[in-house]
Design an enzyme around this catalytic site. Structure first.
Site, short mmCIF file in Angstrom:
data_model
loop_
_atom_site.label_atom_id
_atom_site.label_comp_id
_atom_site.label_asym_id
_atom_site.label_seq_id
_atom_site.Cartn_x
_atom_site.Cartn_y
_atom_site.Cartn_z
N ASP A 1 -18.64 -48.52 -29.86
CA ASP A 1 -17.55 -49.45 -29.52
C ASP A 1 -17.64 -50.65 -30.45
O ASP A 1 -18.75 -51.13 -30.75
CB ASP A 1 -17.67 -49.91 -28.06
CG ASP A 1 -17.15 -48.84 -27.08
OD1 ASP A 1 -16.60 -47.82 -27.55
OD2 ASP A 1 -17.32 -49.03 -25.86
N ASP B 1 -16.80 -53.63 -29.84
CA ASP B 1 -17.11 -54.89 -29.17
C ASP B 1 -18.58 -54.99 -28.73
O ASP B 1 -18.94 -55.90 -28.00
CB ASP B 1 -16.18 -55.10 -27.97
CG ASP B 1 -16.23 -53.95 -26.98
OD1 ASP B 1 -17.04 -53.02 -27.18
OD2 ASP B 1 -15.45 -53.97 -26.01
N TRP C 1 -7.94 -45.47 -20.54
CA TRP C 1 -9.33 -45.91 -20.37
C TRP C 1 -10.11 -45.04 -19.37
O TRP C 1 -9.62 -44.70 -18.31
CB TRP C 1 -9.36 -47.37 -19.88
CG TRP C 1 -10.76 -47.89 -19.75
CD1 TRP C 1 -11.50 -48.48 -20.72
CD2 TRP C 1 -11.58 -47.83 -18.59
NE1 TRP C 1 -12.74 -48.79 -20.24
CE2 TRP C 1 -12.82 -48.40 -18.92
CE3 TRP C 1 -11.39 -47.32 -17.30
CZ2 TRP C 1 -13.87 -48.50 -18.02
CZ3 TRP C 1 -12.43 -47.42 -16.40
CH2 TRP C 1 -13.67 -48.01 -16.76
N GLU D 1 -14.02 -40.39 -20.52
CA GLU D 1 -14.35 -39.52 -21.68
C GLU D 1 -15.86 -39.51 -21.94
O GLU D 1 -16.41 -38.47 -22.35
CB GLU D 1 -13.57 -39.98 -22.93
CG GLU D 1 -14.13 -41.17 -23.70
CD GLU D 1 -14.12 -42.48 -22.93
OE1 GLU D 1 -13.32 -42.61 -21.98
OE2 GLU D 1 -14.91 -43.38 -23.28
N ASP D 2 -16.52 -40.62 -21.65
CA ASP D 2 -17.97 -40.69 -21.86
C ASP D 2 -18.72 -39.91 -20.77
O ASP D 2 -19.74 -39.29 -21.04
CB ASP D 2 -18.44 -42.15 -21.91
CG ASP D 2 -17.88 -43.00 -20.77
OD1 ASP D 2 -16.99 -42.52 -20.04
OD2 ASP D 2 -18.33 -44.14 -20.61
N MET E 1 -21.67 -57.97 -25.54
CA MET E 1 -20.28 -57.50 -25.61
C MET E 1 -19.34 -58.66 -25.90
O MET E 1 -19.48 -59.74 -25.32
CB MET E 1 -19.89 -56.82 -24.30
CG MET E 1 -18.52 -56.17 -24.35
SD MET E 1 -18.04 -55.47 -22.76
CE MET E 1 -18.70 -53.84 -22.89
N HIS F 1 -12.99 -59.57 -23.89
CA HIS F 1 -11.58 -59.43 -24.28
C HIS F 1 -10.79 -58.84 -23.12
O HIS F 1 -11.36 -58.29 -22.18
CB HIS F 1 -11.46 -58.50 -25.50
CG HIS F 1 -12.06 -57.14 -25.26
ND1 HIS F 1 -11.32 -56.06 -24.86
CD2 HIS F 1 -13.34 -56.71 -25.34
CE1 HIS F 1 -12.12 -55.01 -24.72
NE2 HIS F 1 -13.36 -55.37 -24.99
N ARG G 1 -8.21 -56.04 -21.58
CA ARG G 1 -7.94 -54.63 -21.90
C ARG G 1 -6.57 -54.56 -22.58
O ARG G 1 -5.59 -55.12 -22.10
CB ARG G 1 -7.94 -53.78 -20.63
CG ARG G 1 -7.78 -52.31 -20.95
CD ARG G 1 -8.11 -51.43 -19.78
NE ARG G 1 -9.52 -51.56 -19.41
CZ ARG G 1 -9.98 -51.39 -18.17
NH1 ARG G 1 -9.18 -51.06 -17.20
NH2 ARG G 1 -11.26 -51.52 -17.91
C1 BGN Z 1 -17.20 -45.78 -15.67
C2 BGN Z 1 -16.14 -45.10 -16.52
C3 BGN Z 1 -16.66 -45.01 -17.91
C4 BGN Z 1 -17.06 -46.39 -18.44
C5 BGN Z 1 -18.02 -47.04 -17.47
C6 BGN Z 1 -18.43 -48.44 -17.88
C7 BGN Z 1 -14.76 -43.53 -15.27
C8 BGN Z 1 -14.63 -42.12 -14.78
C9 BGN Z 1 -14.58 -42.04 -13.28
C10 BGN Z 1 -15.92 -42.17 -12.67
N1 BGN Z 1 -15.83 -43.79 -15.98
O1 BGN Z 1 -16.85 -45.81 -14.38
O2 BGN Z 1 -15.70 -44.42 -18.72
O3 BGN Z 1 -17.64 -46.30 -19.69
O4 BGN Z 1 -17.45 -47.07 -16.20
O5 BGN Z 1 -17.33 -49.28 -18.02
O6 BGN Z 1 -13.92 -44.37 -14.99
#
Ligand code: BGN
Length: 488
Positions: A337, A339, A399, A402-403, A429, A432, A434
């Site tokens: 990222d 940031d 947002w 994906e992670d 961080m 900022h 969104r």
């Molecule tokens: C999580 C987010 C992540 C994000 C982190 C930190 C979701 C999926 C549903 C559980 N995941 O909750 O993408 O990196 O917070 O901000 O929203």
């Protein structure tokens, strides 16, 4: 006493055999005297013999030792001179003379010859032989990581619960170790490039053979690491021209290689991006010097999403991967990222033995994991690991999630994630709002429940995009890309 009396010496009768005794004792003396002479002769002889032996030993063993000591001394002076050269003081005649002397004294040391070539290109002939490049491999990585004492995390037994929200305290996953699920995922990498939608195989650039061959390997522990870095965003981020001037050794496209040793790792830093110019300048301000101190061979790829449609962080990272391997034979990829700025340079972006979560501690989360399975912010995977999980999903628009999907991919591919200790996994961080087009993705909960079923057919093997432009700027490669985003 009378004189006469005094003159009368007493006659001492010689007893029979006593003469013989005297004779015997003088024979012994003679014998011993002879022996001593012989011994002396022998000693002299041995001493004379020692001379060539000692001479031999001196010329071989001792001089080898002395040379070695001198070598070590030269090496350390060499590194201090390297530093001077890096600061632009290469013209210093004294240093140059020293370099030249060392290069002559140790003709076998290609690194010295190379330095003289760099400092004074015309005076020294190029090395006559080229040593085959020492390819970095996984055993190196493991060694580094053992030294760095990473924390190996257990793989979670459950997927991220759909009830988890983005709040800091949402930690509902269990901590038990698990069975390894090995999903066979395809490793074919396909993409669409340069303003066409046809799916083509990503060409892999051949190894840059010979380029680094004359340099010695960089040390496992880079010597210039400083530990904590004082990161602040209170000032206005420096202008790009100032950043360029501050990083003279970074070449076009934001590519850096340590000048005096061969980096152990070739890393692409991939940044998903849209409209965050000042963040990027803060990022470059701090991260370029840090990555240089880590003695990496690295380049920065800013993957800029064209248009105003929904943002797709994961797809942009897939594009960054696909575009970077066209340029260099990167071994691993730090998905980063823009940031987040690293606050401790001991968190080395070396190639990990297992997918690594680098941003474990972020100031926003009070330097604690918001939940144990978090795999966002900054992560690093080797090429093999990234291919094994079929890259990121291309289907997370907006947002979040994906992670978490990537965490599931890692798990379903039978791998663990690793982290550095929390005292060095520290990031600041840049705060900022969104941005528009990156509103939370309402489908994400459902999507991350299905990773196991979708990952084989959603990722690198289905990646399609159009490169709008690819510019090698001084401090980063700017890939602006149309990823066919749905309107927001
Ligand atoms: C999580 C987010 C992540 C994000 C982190 C930190 C979701 C999926 C549903 C559980 N995941 O909750 O993408 O990196 O917070 O901000 O929203």
């Amino acid at each position: 006493m009378s004189k006469g009396h005094m003159d009368k010496k007493p006659v001492i009768p010689i007893k029979a055999g006593s003469l013989e005794k005297t004779r015997t004792s003088s024979t012994v003396t003679v014998f011993f005297e002879g022996a001593v002479r012989k011994k002396t002769l022998a000693l002299v002889f041995i001493f004379i013999l020692q001379v060539p032996v000692l001479y031999y030993l001196y010329t071989t063993e001792v001089s080898a030792y002395v040379n070695m000591k001198q070598d070590i001394k030269s090496t350390s002076s060499m590194s201090s001179i390297s530093k001077l050269c890096a600061n632009g003081s290469c013209t210093n005649t004294k240093n140059l003379l020293k370099l030249r002397k060392w290069a002559q004294r140790y003709p076998a040391r290609s690194s010295l010859r190379h330095m003289v070539n760099i400092v004074e290109p015309s005076t020294t002939a190029a090395p006559s032989t080229t040593v085959a490049p020492n390819e970095d491999n996984l055993s190196n990585m493991t060694k580094t990581e053992q030294l760095q004492n990473e924390t190996i995390l257990p793989v979670e037994t459950t997927t991220i619960p759909s009830t988890t929200t983005s709040t800091v305290s949402s930690s509902t996953t269990t901590e038990s170790t698990t069975t390894t699920t090995t999903e066979s995922t395809t490793t074919t990498t396909t993409t669409t490039t340069e303003a066409t939608t046809t799916t083509t195989t990503v060409p892999e650039k051949p190894a840059e053979a010979g380029e680094d061959a004359i340099l010695p390997d960089c040390p496992e522990t880079p010597p210039d690491l400083q530990g904590n870095i004082d990161v602040s965003f209170a000032h206005t981020a420096p202008e790009m021209s100032k950043l360029e001037a501050d990083n003279p050794l970074v070449k076009d496209g934001g590519h850096y290689k340590p000048p005096y040793c061969k980096a152990l790792y070739k890393v692409a830093i991939v940044i998903p991006y849209r409209d965050r110019e000042e963040h990027l300048r803060y990022f470059l301000e701090y991260m370029h010097p840090t990555l240089q101190r880590q003695q990496l061979d690295y380049a920065i790829y800013v993957v800029n999403q064209a248009g105003t449609g929904k943002f797709n962080r994961a797809k942009l990272m897939n594009v960054g991967y696909a575009e970077s391997i066209k340029d260099h034979d990167f071994q691993c990829f730090a998905f980063h990222d823009v940031d987040l700025v690293l606050e401790n340079d001991k968190s080395i972006y070396s190639c990990p033995s297992s997918p690594r979560h680098l941003s474990a501690g972020v100031d926003k989360f009070n330097y604690q994991l918001p939940y144990s399975a978090i795999f966002g912010g900054v992560t690093e995977l080797t090429k093999e690991q990234f291919q094994k999980v079929n890259g990121y999903s291309n289907s997370f628009w907006g947002w979040g999630g994906e992670d978490d999907d990537m965490f599931n991919r890692v798990k379903f591919s039978g791998m663990n994630i690793i982290r550095y200790p929390m005292d060095i996994s520290r990031y600041k961080m840049i705060t900022h709002q969104r941005e528009k087009g990156n509103e939370p993705n309402p489908k994400r909960f459902d999507q991350i429940r299905k990773t196991k079923d979708t990952m084989a057919n959603d990722g690198l093997n289905t990646l399609e995009y159009k490169v709008v432009s690819k510019q090698k700027n001084k401090l980063y490669t700017n890939v602006t890309v149309d990823i066919m985003a749905p309107a927001r």
